[in-house]
Design a protein around this motif. Structure first.
Motif, PDB file in Angstrom:
ATOM      1  N   LEU A 138       0.816  -1.215   0.000  1.00  0.00           N
ATOM      2  CA  LEU A 138       0.000   0.000   0.000  1.00  0.00           C
ATOM      3  C   LEU A 138       0.845   1.259   0.000  1.00  0.00           C
ATOM      4  N   TRP A 139       0.611   2.109  -0.984  1.00  0.00           N
ATOM      5  CA  TRP A 139       1.205   3.443  -0.957  1.00  0.00           C
ATOM      6  C   TRP A 139       0.096   4.456  -1.241  1.00  0.00           C
ATOM      7  N   PHE A 140       0.004   5.446  -0.370  1.00  0.00           N
ATOM      8  CA  PHE A 140      -1.029   6.466  -0.523  1.00  0.00           C
ATOM      9  C   PHE A 140      -0.392   7.802  -0.897  1.00  0.00           C
ATOM     10  N   ALA A 141      -0.901   8.387  -1.976  1.00  0.00           N
ATOM     11  CA  ALA A 141      -0.428   9.716  -2.384  1.00  0.00           C
ATOM     12  C   ALA A 141      -1.104  10.800  -1.550  1.00  0.00           C
ATOM     13  N   ASP A 142      -1.924  10.392  -0.590  1.00  0.00           N
ATOM     14  CA  ASP A 142      -2.754  11.312   0.193  1.00  0.00           C
ATOM     15  C   ASP A 142      -1.933  12.319   1.000  1.00  0.00           C
ATOM     16  N   LEU A 182       8.100  10.870   2.333  1.00  0.00           N
ATOM     17  CA  LEU A 182       8.239  12.188   2.967  1.00  0.00           C
ATOM     18  C   LEU A 182       7.393  13.261   2.305  1.00  0.00           C
ATOM     19  N   PHE A 183       7.465  13.354   0.991  1.00  0.00           N
ATOM     20  CA  PHE A 183       6.649  14.349   0.278  1.00  0.00           C
ATOM     21  C   PHE A 183       6.440  13.872  -1.157  1.00  0.00           C
ATOM     22  N   GLU A 184       5.533  14.494  -1.851  1.00  0.00           N
ATOM     23  CA  GLU A 184       5.219  14.246  -3.245  1.00  0.00           C
ATOM     24  C   GLU A 184       4.278  13.064  -3.420  1.00  0.00           C
ATOM     25  N   PRO A 185       3.095  13.239  -3.976  1.00  0.00           N
ATOM     26  CA  PRO A 185       2.668  14.470  -4.639  1.00  0.00           C
ATOM     27  C   PRO A 185       2.202  15.582  -3.709  1.00  0.00           C
ATOM     28  N   ALA A 186       1.888  15.278  -2.463  1.00  0.00           N
ATOM     29  CA  ALA A 186       1.464  16.361  -1.563  1.00  0.00           C
ATOM     30  C   ALA A 186       2.724  17.052  -1.027  1.00  0.00           C
ATOM     31  N   PHE A 187       2.639  18.347  -0.874  1.00  0.00           N
ATOM     32  CA  PHE A 187       3.843  19.124  -0.553  1.00  0.00           C
ATOM     33  C   PHE A 187       3.865  19.698   0.862  1.00  0.00           C
ATOM     34  N   TYR A 188       2.686  19.795   1.514  1.00  0.00           N
ATOM     35  CA  TYR A 188       2.704  20.316   2.884  1.00  0.00           C
ATOM     36  C   TYR A 188       2.700  19.174   3.902  1.00  0.00           C
ATOM     37  N   THR A 189       1.686  18.316   3.837  1.00  0.00           N
ATOM     38  CA  THR A 189       1.688  17.114   4.685  1.00  0.00           C
ATOM     39  C   THR A 189       1.389  15.888   3.826  1.00  0.00           C
ATOM     40  N   LEU A 212       6.890  -0.941   4.846  1.00  0.00           N
ATOM     41  CA  LEU A 212       7.662  -1.093   3.615  1.00  0.00           C
ATOM     42  C   LEU A 212       8.589   0.122   3.473  1.00  0.00           C
ATOM     43  N   VAL A 213       9.879  -0.155   3.335  1.00  0.00           N
ATOM     44  CA  VAL A 213      10.880   0.907   3.216  1.00  0.00           C
ATOM     45  C   VAL A 213      11.236   1.099   1.744  1.00  0.00           C
ATOM     46  N   ASP A 214      10.812   2.222   1.162  1.00  0.00           N
ATOM     47  CA  ASP A 214      11.268   2.585  -0.187  1.00  0.00           C
ATOM     48  C   ASP A 214      12.478   3.483   0.013  1.00  0.00           C
ATOM     49  N   THR A 215      13.622   3.040  -0.520  1.00  0.00           N
ATOM     50  CA  THR A 215      14.866   3.742  -0.174  1.00  0.00           C
ATOM     51  C   THR A 215      14.901   5.187  -0.688  1.00  0.00           C
ATOM     52  N   GLY A 216      14.049   5.515  -1.646  1.00  0.00           N
ATOM     53  CA  GLY A 216      14.041   6.885  -2.180  1.00  0.00           C
ATOM     54  C   GLY A 216      13.106   7.843  -1.468  1.00  0.00           C
ATOM     55  N   HIS A 217      12.487   7.399  -0.379  1.00  0.00           N
ATOM     56  CA  HIS A 217      11.414   8.195   0.222  1.00  0.00           C
ATOM     57  C   HIS A 217      11.789   8.921   1.510  1.00  0.00           C
ATOM     58  N   HIS A 218      13.067   9.252   1.645  1.00  0.00           N
ATOM     59  CA  HIS A 218      13.509   9.891   2.889  1.00  0.00           C
ATOM     60  C   HIS A 218      14.097  11.261   2.619  1.00  0.00           C
ATOM     61  N   SER A 244      17.580   4.034  -6.358  1.00  0.00           N
ATOM     62  CA  SER A 244      18.582   5.033  -5.969  1.00  0.00           C
ATOM     63  C   SER A 244      18.028   6.426  -6.171  1.00  0.00           C
ATOM     64  N   ARG A 245      18.543   7.344  -5.400  1.00  0.00           N
ATOM     65  CA  ARG A 245      18.139   8.734  -5.577  1.00  0.00           C
ATOM     66  C   ARG A 245      19.344   9.646  -5.338  1.00  0.00           C
ATOM     67  N   PHE A 246      19.357  10.746  -6.061  1.00  0.00           N
ATOM     68  CA  PHE A 246      20.317  11.804  -5.759  1.00  0.00           C
ATOM     69  C   PHE A 246      19.624  12.945  -5.017  1.00  0.00           C
ATOM     70  N   TYR A 247      18.357  13.228  -5.384  1.00  0.00           N
ATOM     71  CA  TYR A 247      17.702  14.429  -4.856  1.00  0.00           C
ATOM     72  C   TYR A 247      16.361  14.143  -4.178  1.00  0.00           C
ATOM     73  N   ALA A 248      15.469  13.469  -4.875  1.00  0.00           N
ATOM     74  CA  ALA A 248      14.145  13.219  -4.284  1.00  0.00           C
ATOM     75  C   ALA A 248      13.778  11.768  -4.576  1.00  0.00           C
ATOM     76  N   ASP A 249      12.574  11.530  -5.112  1.00  0.00           N
ATOM     77  CA  ASP A 249      12.150  10.157  -5.390  1.00  0.00           C
ATOM     78  C   ASP A 249      12.557   9.822  -6.824  1.00  0.00           C
TER      79      ASP A 249
END
Ligand code: AOS
Ligand code: ZN
Ligand code: ZN
Length: 388
Positions: A138-142, A182-189, A212-218, A244-249
């Motif tokens: 489960l991943w929620f863009a909420d 952490l963020f995206e698509p929502a930008f405040y919370t 579930l740990v997505d390594t790009g989500h921190h 892998s990530r350099f900047y975001a997801d």
């Protein structure tokens, strides 16, 4: 010294799941680049995953995303997977790509939209019953974009309500993996922004709910190996979405940006017993190959996880424990850096020979002519992709 026979045995039984969506066209919000030979439907995505397994020997399942991989008959898709030598893996419901979900899915302020999202999650458990999949991923863009937009607490209650309904529907051998971002698509919370939020919901739900740990989500600089060690110790590490990530997801090939971080994560897995099947840690990739050819990119990614795992298995655990016990910081650290500095490619070549496959998967794929075959066979029709 690590026992080489045991290391090879562990590597032979490793299982890395590839994602169906990585085989389709993808891009950024600026451009989706079309590639030749891209699968046109879920059956062809399964074929591509089987190809990755054939050349690596350690990628025997493929995760599905619904509705991207919607078919009339999931039993037929599972049978097809079996015939080409793999299994259908985690089912990923998609509750982020419809206009109704502009303000969220299961956390939406509108009860009817929450119901629609919940129905889709439950439909995905029905699909698991047919495919034999064990994990609902489960991943929620909420989330919200502006302070005051919605009640943060209210959204948590709605999330909890939906998760409970889905949890109650799970069969005995089915689990729910709750991914955070952490963020995206929502930008405040975001409604599930971090492992702590996911963990709290999982503890509320029961033992079949795992993080579930997505390594790009921190956030940059986050110590992911600490999170992994903590969750494994608490028996709440359900699995990974590696990338892998350099900047975001960024969703780049796992191990491409920071192989040392990947190694450190795998060290915590090995030390915590997370490679044992009984630990239930699912090693999955979640990547998009926007500019590089997809099948070899996935082969390379599987090999990168395998190399990090091999190095982690080579850590001299006795020397590490002794140094830790003696407070010998430099020796303890050297137990890790020595293992990381080892060239494990010859060892992995032997593992592949044991598995009956070519010791050089990238070269073997290149030489096989497979790409020229699919680019001809798959000319015409609509290439799979999730648009942008
Ligand atoms: C999104 O950022 C997540 O990583 C999800 O796992 C998502 O379902 C997947 O990446 C497909 O878009
Ligand atoms: Zn993910
Ligand atoms: Zn992601």
């Amino acid at each position: 010294m690590a026992d080489t026979a045991a290391v090879k045995a562990a590597l032979r039984t490793q299982h890395i799941e590839t994602p169906s969506w990585a085989y389709g066209n993808s891009g950024t919000r600026f451009k989706v680049f079309a590639q030749e030979g891209v699968p046109r439907d879920a059956f062809e995505k399964v074929d591509d995953a089987a190809t990755v397994h054939r050349f690596t020997g350690v990628a025997p399942s493929v995760a599905l995303h619904i509705p991207w991989d919607r078919v009339d008959d999931y039993g037929a898709l599972a049978k097809h997977a079996d015939e080409v030598g793999i299994a259908l893996g985690a089912i990923n419901p998609n509750v982020f790509q419809e206009d109704d979900y502009r303000l969220g899915s299961v956390c939406n302020p509108d009860e009817a939209i929450r119901r629609k999202a919940l129905d889709h999650l439950l439909e995905c458990v029905d699909i698991m019953d047919v495919t034999g999949s064990k994990d609902l991923s489960l991943w929620f863009a909420d989330g919200t974009n502006y302070p005051g937009q919605d009640s943060i607490r209210g959204r948590q209650e709605r999330l909890s309500e939906a998760l409970h309904r889905v949890y109650e529907r799970l069969g005995d051998n089915q689990r729910m993996l709750v991914e955070y971002k952490l963020f995206e698509p929502a930008f405040y919370t975001m409604d599930v922004p971090d492992w702590g939020t996911s963990y709290a919901h999982c503890v509320d739900l029961g033992p079949k709910a795992k993080v579930l740990v997505d390594t790009g989500h921190h956030a940059p600089g986050t110590n992911i190996e600490f999170i992994v060690a903590f969750l494994l110790h608490r028996d709440r590490l359900g699995g990974f979405h590696f990338n892998s990530r350099f900047y975001a997801d960024d969703d780049l090939m796992v191990g491409a940006a920071d192989p040392y971080q990947l190694f450190r994560i795998m060290v915590e897995i090995v030390l915590g017993g997370g490679l044992d099947a009984s630990a239930g840690v699912a090693f999955m990739l979640d990547q998009c190959h926007n500019i590089e050819p997809k099948i070899p990119a996935l082969i390379r990614s599987v090999l990168n996880v395998q190399e990090a795992t091999a190095k982690a298995l080579l850590v001299d655990q006795d020397a590490l424990r002794t140094a830790q016990q003696n407070g010998d910081v430099l020796e303890a650290n050297a137990a890790l850096t020595d293992a990381f500095a080892t060239d494990v490619r010859p060892l992995l070549a032997e593992v592949r020979e044991d598995l009956g496959i070519d010791p050089d998967p990238m070269g073997a794929y290149r030489r096989s002519g497979h790409f020229d075959k699919i680019r001809v066979e798959r000319a015409g029709g609509a290439a799979a992709g999730w648009g942008a």
